[in-house]
Design an enzyme around this catalytic site. Structure first.
Site, PDB file in Angstrom:
ATOM      1  N   GLU A 217       0.823  -1.195   0.000  1.00 36.88           N
ATOM      2  CA  GLU A 217       0.000   0.000   0.000  1.00 36.88           C
ATOM      3  C   GLU A 217       0.865   1.256   0.000  1.00 36.88           C
ATOM      4  OE1 GLU A 217      -4.210  -1.395   1.697  1.00 36.88           O
ATOM      5  OE2 GLU A 217      -2.795  -0.989   3.297  1.00 36.88           O
TER       6      GLU A 217
ATOM      7  N   CYS B 144       3.656   8.340   1.281  1.00 42.22           N
ATOM      8  CA  CYS B 144       4.176   7.332   2.219  1.00 42.22           C
ATOM      9  C   CYS B 144       4.410   6.045   1.428  1.00 42.22           C
ATOM     10  CB  CYS B 144       3.141   7.141   3.333  1.00 42.22           C
ATOM     11  SG  CYS B 144       3.654   5.934   4.549  1.00 42.22           S
TER      12      CYS B 144
ATOM     13  N   CYS C 191       6.467  -7.369   6.806  1.00 39.57           N
ATOM     14  CA  CYS C 191       7.597  -6.883   7.602  1.00 39.57           C
ATOM     15  C   CYS C 191       8.018  -7.977   8.568  1.00 39.57           C
ATOM     16  CB  CYS C 191       7.187  -5.632   8.392  1.00 39.57           C
ATOM     17  SG  CYS C 191       8.558  -4.883   9.301  1.00 39.57           S
TER      18      CYS C 191
ATOM     19  N   CYS D  69       6.577  -5.772  15.408  1.00 34.20           N
ATOM     20  CA  CYS D  69       6.226  -4.795  16.440  1.00 34.20           C
ATOM     21  C   CYS D  69       4.789  -5.078  16.879  1.00 34.20           C
ATOM     22  CB  CYS D  69       6.360  -3.368  15.897  1.00 34.20           C
ATOM     23  SG  CYS D  69       8.054  -2.976  15.432  1.00 34.20           S
TER      24      CYS D  69
ATOM     25  N   CYS E  17       1.467  -3.027  15.458  1.00 30.72           N
ATOM     26  CA  CYS E  17       1.434  -2.663  14.038  1.00 30.72           C
ATOM     27  C   CYS E  17       0.704  -3.715  13.208  1.00 30.72           C
ATOM     28  CB  CYS E  17       2.870  -2.495  13.525  1.00 30.72           C
ATOM     29  SG  CYS E  17       2.934  -2.006  11.789  1.00 30.72           S
TER      30      CYS E  17
ATOM     31  N   CYS F  77      -1.000   5.531  10.047  1.00 33.78           N
ATOM     32  CA  CYS F  77       0.220   4.828  10.478  1.00 33.78           C
ATOM     33  C   CYS F  77      -0.138   3.491  11.115  1.00 33.78           C
ATOM     34  CB  CYS F  77       0.966   5.622  11.543  1.00 33.78           C
ATOM     35  SG  CYS F  77       1.469   7.230  11.045  1.00 33.78           S
TER      36      CYS F  77
HETATM   37  N1  SAH Z   1       9.634  -0.120   9.897  1.00 35.15           N
HETATM   38  C1  SAH Z   1       9.789   1.309   9.900  1.00 35.15           C
HETATM   39  C2  SAH Z   1       8.858   1.976   8.932  1.00 35.15           C
HETATM   40  C3  SAH Z   1       7.388   1.937   9.335  1.00 35.15           C
HETATM   41  S1  SAH Z   1       6.931   3.564   9.688  1.00 35.15           S
HETATM   42  C4  SAH Z   1       9.654   1.830  11.315  1.00 35.15           C
HETATM   43  O1  SAH Z   1       9.378   1.040  12.197  1.00 35.15           O
HETATM   44  O2  SAH Z   1       9.907   3.007  11.554  1.00 35.15           O
HETATM   45  C5  SAH Z   1       5.397   3.420  10.400  1.00 35.15           C
HETATM   46  C6  SAH Z   1       5.321   4.201  11.708  1.00 35.15           C
HETATM   47  O3  SAH Z   1       4.012   3.990  12.277  1.00 35.15           O
HETATM   48  C7  SAH Z   1       6.316   3.690  12.730  1.00 35.15           C
HETATM   49  O4  SAH Z   1       6.737   4.696  13.592  1.00 35.15           O
HETATM   50  C8  SAH Z   1       5.463   2.701  13.473  1.00 35.15           C
HETATM   51  O5  SAH Z   1       6.013   2.357  14.702  1.00 35.15           O
HETATM   52  C9  SAH Z   1       4.155   3.442  13.572  1.00 35.15           C
HETATM   53  N2  SAH Z   1       3.019   2.568  13.840  1.00 35.15           N
HETATM   54  C10 SAH Z   1       2.937   1.244  13.613  1.00 35.15           C
HETATM   55  N3  SAH Z   1       1.743   0.771  13.990  1.00 35.15           N
HETATM   56  C11 SAH Z   1       1.047   1.816  14.457  1.00 35.15           C
HETATM   57  C12 SAH Z   1      -0.289   1.970  14.952  1.00 35.15           C
HETATM   58  N4  SAH Z   1      -1.118   0.937  15.031  1.00 35.15           N
HETATM   59  N5  SAH Z   1      -0.679   3.201  15.325  1.00 35.15           N
HETATM   60  C13 SAH Z   1       0.147   4.262  15.193  1.00 35.15           C
HETATM   61  N6  SAH Z   1       1.401   4.177  14.721  1.00 35.15           N
HETATM   62  C14 SAH Z   1       1.855   2.964  14.366  1.00 35.15           C
END
Ligand code: SAH
Length: 359
Positions: A94, A107, A114, A118, A121, A341
């Site tokens: 996406e 974005c 991935c 985490c 996410c 995000c």
């Molecule tokens: N792998 C990289 C790129 C992903 S960026 C990284 O971890 O930075 C996506 C951003 O959104 C990251 O800061 C991630 O931690 C955040 N994110 C992931 N899941 C989320 C959620 N459910 N709500 C808000 N932010 C989230």
């Protein structure tokens, strides 16, 4: 056996120059091709009228210009647009365009799924399939530019790119860097290096390498102020704990003329959102030119966290702000179309489920 055609979308100007030199052509041909593909959006050799007929014929035989295709488009009530980009018959990623004032931020995804797992996410729930190629990364910018150009009522363009879509860009280092070089090339998308932000969960050696190879703006997904909690939220922390990560950030900033580093901090109710944690964060960031982006947690199906109360987010922000740290709460954009995000999922053929040892 017939040789597979070379996809010219997989190379930046330097890579293409090498190819043309091998053909006995000048490297200026690389500039011309970059312009045709990325500035004019042309993929048909017949239209590349400043190349000789002979060269065009040769390119037609040996090469191709293959871009991913758009599977679906959704437009949010706030103007955010999300595209499902098909990259092969099974997988899709996406890409999200976020208009705001005169800015337009794209974005971009770097991997199919991935591997980092985490806990908060949505992308993590899908596991990991593979890295995207250069053409699949820059193809997202190419497609979005075309789409924006075609919707002539919106006169919108891409002014900024954030490598914050699906995947961990520093685990796909070479392809991500080459795609970012194309984003920066003034014959292609002409974005200054400060207009490109790479976000990482904290791949320490990758950050060091990036300072050398392509020093764009850096964002770090920090999310916790102690290793005990960060080990749980961002399992990569077990490999590269907070102290080591922050030391690396300090060096990155130094290597890029004291550029600010953005620290992303997802606000999870009663997990990491106390004012006490804000105080610890202030100490941790001492000595680093740092900005903080608070991201209110975006829920997704079966997620086990809740978004912090607005008051908790404001108190946390004010605490940092009073300590002199530029802090903003990231606006939630496109959540009605699951484009915010952490909500990106695409379609990932499950090949490997959340394997930790892929880096
Ligand atoms: N792998 C990289 C790129 C992903 S960026 C990284 O971890 O930075 C996506 C951003 O959104 C990251 O800061 C991630 O931690 C955040 N994110 C992931 N899941 C989320 C959620 N459910 N709500 C808000 N932010 C989230």
């Amino acid at each position: 056996m017939e040789k597979a055609p070379i996809n010219l979308m997989n190379y930046d100007a330097q890579g293409l120059a090498g190819y043309f030199r091998e053909l006995g052509e000048t490297s200026f041909r690389a500039t011309q091709i970059v312009k045709w593909i990325h500035q004019h959006g042309i993929t048909n050799f017949g239209e590349m009228t400043n190349l000789s007929k002979k060269l065009r014929e040769q390119l037609r035989q040996e090469t191709e210009i293959r871009v991913p295709s758009i599977g679906a488009e959704q437009i949010s009530e706030d103007g955010t647009r999300k595209w499902l980009v098909n990259i092969d018959p099974i997988n899709s990623v996406e890409t999200v365009y976020i208009p705001e004032g005169s800015r337009g931020t794209l974005c971009v995804s770097s991997q199919v799924g991935c591997p980092l797992n985490c806990q908060f996410c949505a992308t993590a729930t899908q596991g990991f399939n593979r890295n995207l190629s250069v053409s699949e990364i820059i193809g997202q910018v190419w497609l979005a530019s075309k789409k924006l150009y075609e919707s002539s009522n919106t006169k919108r363009s891409i002014t900024n790119v954030v490598m914050m879509g699906m995947g961990e860009p520093l685990l796909n280092f070479n392809n991500t860097v080459m795609a970012m070089k194309l984003m920066m090339d003034n014959n292609a998308y002409n974005l200054g290096k400060k207009r490109i932000t790479l976000s990482t969960a904290g791949i320490v050696p990758g950050i060091d390498k990036l300072a050398e190879a392509c020093p764009v703006s850096l964002a770090i997904s920090l999310h916790a102020t102690n290793n005990y909690l960060r080990d749980k939220l961002v399992p990569l922390n077990k490999k590269y704990p907070i102290e080591r990560l922050l030391e690396t950030c300090k060096n990155y900033s130094r290597a890029t003329n004291d550029n600010y580093i953005t620290f992303e901090y997802v606000m999870l109710k009663d997990v990491n959102d106390s004012v006490k944690e804000a105080s610890v964060l202030i100490k941790l960031l001492d000595g680093i030119p740092a900005k903080v982006n608070l991201i209110p947690f975006n829920p997704y199906k079966n997620s086990s966290f809740e978004r912090s109360e607005e008051r908790a987010i404001n108190d946390f922000r004010d605490k940092l702000y009073k300590a002199g740290i530029i802090t903003i709460t990231r606006k939630t954009r496109g959540s009605d179309i699951d484009a915010a995000c952490g909500q990106l999922v695409g379609q990932v053929e499950k090949r490997r489920k959340n394997i930790q040892n892929t880096h």
